[in-house]
Design a protein around this motif. Structure first.
Motif: not given
Length: 400
Positions: A245-248, A308-309, A358-360
């Motif tokens: 999560n840190d990398k994200a 989303k990314v 949610l669609v993503h």
């Protein structure tokens, strides 16, 4: 189910007023989860990780310094009896019905388990009882202050797991659940705080019941290169990746060069017998969108788009993507004890195709489920196929 077993009621059966109940039971249970399997299947997950199922202490604790704020064992980590099902979650019949309904859909159930500690105030239940003449929980003679394995965690009564009689009893209790019910996997809590011999014995006993049984461990701070020997040694099959999560967060902030080198090393360091579960948020950490706003200064709208990314980065990365419930709806919150805003109620009113997030997520899971190999989501690695490892698409549900 919000008030079953007199939860949140006074002696006359009236709802207790003046208590902030955000860190107490909210009614989530097996039957309710069974009713939501259509949603989960449509989302595209194949594994659901739920709260520990054993009986927990019933006490509500007042949180000093926080007006009317109370806390309880709604999360399942304060066990009082490892042989009984937590009645707040439902009956044995409802638990079996959940498992059967999941298996009929080709889905797997992962149950959270704890062997390191019990709930507060239950010393009399475990000392000189199950093992005559022996205390299963630590006292001054078996405590080493500051030691990860031989000292209490958050003041919780700590089992003397280096004593083989004690660890064998704990292993037996948690193995019996797999013998009785067709549970597929365990998520193992506080791996860091019990010795390796316990985890090897646990794995051995579980695979006697089901040779295909798998465990993913929560070893605080671990990653693909810092798993303290838990992978590939007959202990955990996977560990939760605390680096991810840190990398994200760095990734959505534009640090692509640093992420590339990390992901290349990570891809090399895991395989289909020793892998990691990537997560963006959890019940013990701030949600990623919350961090984007409060640590990186993004607006809430920008954080929503960047989530989303981050989800794309997570779900297309090698390993096992673990989705914390509500992330796919755009929910987030702070890990702010005792309020725990990150342990929100699921926003079912927004669980529809009008929800862009949610669609993503659905599109990402469709891609992952349809592909034999996936591609890294950062620019310089787009051309390199990465084999999917242990296709376990988890969603973590806190039955709150």
């Amino acid at each position: 189910n919000d008030h079953s077993y007199n939860r949140g009621l006074d002696q006359s059966g009236n709802v207790v007023s003046g208590i902030d109940d955000r860190a107490t039971f909210h009614g989530g249970d097996f039957a309710g989860l069974t009713q939501k399997l259509d949603y989960l299947q449509d989302l595209g997950v194949n594994t659901v990780w739920i709260t520990p199922i054993v009986e927990n202490i019933e006490d509500y604790f007042k949180c000093d310094g926080y007006d009317n704020q109370h806390n309880s064992g709604y999360h399942g980590y304060w066990a009082s009896d490892f042989t009984k099902l937590n009645k707040h979650l439902g009956t044995e019949e409802e638990f079996s019905a959940l498992i059967n309904a999941m298996h009929a859909r080709g889905m797997k159930l992962m149950v959270d388990v704890v062997l390191n500690h019990s709930g507060y105030g239950v010393e009399d239940a475990f000392n000189n009882t199950f093992i005559p003449g022996k205390n299963m929980l630590r006292d001054t003679t078996t405590t080493v202050k500051g030691d990860d394995k031989k000292d209490s965690l958050s003041g919780l009564p700590d089992f003397v797991t280096e004593d083989r009689e004690v660890s064998d009893m704990l292993v037996e209790w948690q193995t019996e659940w797999v013998e009785k019910y067709d549970i597929d996997y365990y998520r193992v809590d506080t791996v860091k705080h019990a010795d390796d011999t316990t985890w090897k014995a646990f794995k051995n006993e579980l695979t006697k019941v089901n040779p295909e049984f798998k465990m993913i461990g929560e070893y605080a701070g671990s990653g693909y290169a810092t798993h303290a020997g838990q992978l590939g040694t007959g202990q955990m099959d996977s560990i939760l990746d605390f680096d991810f999560n840190d990398k994200a967060l760095d990734f959505v902030g534009g640090n692509l060069s640093g992420i590339e080198s990390f992901m290349e090393a990570r891809n090399t360091g895991i395989n289909n017998t020793a892998t990691v579960g990537s997560f963006l948020g959890s019940h013990d950490e701030d949600g990623l969108m919350f961090r984007m706003v409060n640590e990186r200064g993004f607006s809430e709208d920008k954080a929503y788009d960047l989530m989303k990314v981050a989800a794309t980065f997570q779900i297309t990365a090698k390993g096992q993507p673990v989705i914390y419930y509500g992330e796919e709806l755009g929910q987030t919150g702070a890990n702010n004890w005792p309020i725990q805003a990150n342990r929100y109620d699921m926003d079912w009113a927004n669980a529809n195709d009008n929800n862009e997030m949610l669609v993503h997520y659905k599109k990402l899971f469709f891609l992952l489920n349809q592909s034999k190999c996936v591609y890294q989501s950062h620019q310089t690695l787009l051309h390199k196929p990465v084999p999917l490892v242990n296709q376990m698409l988890q969603v973590r549900y806190l039955l709150h």
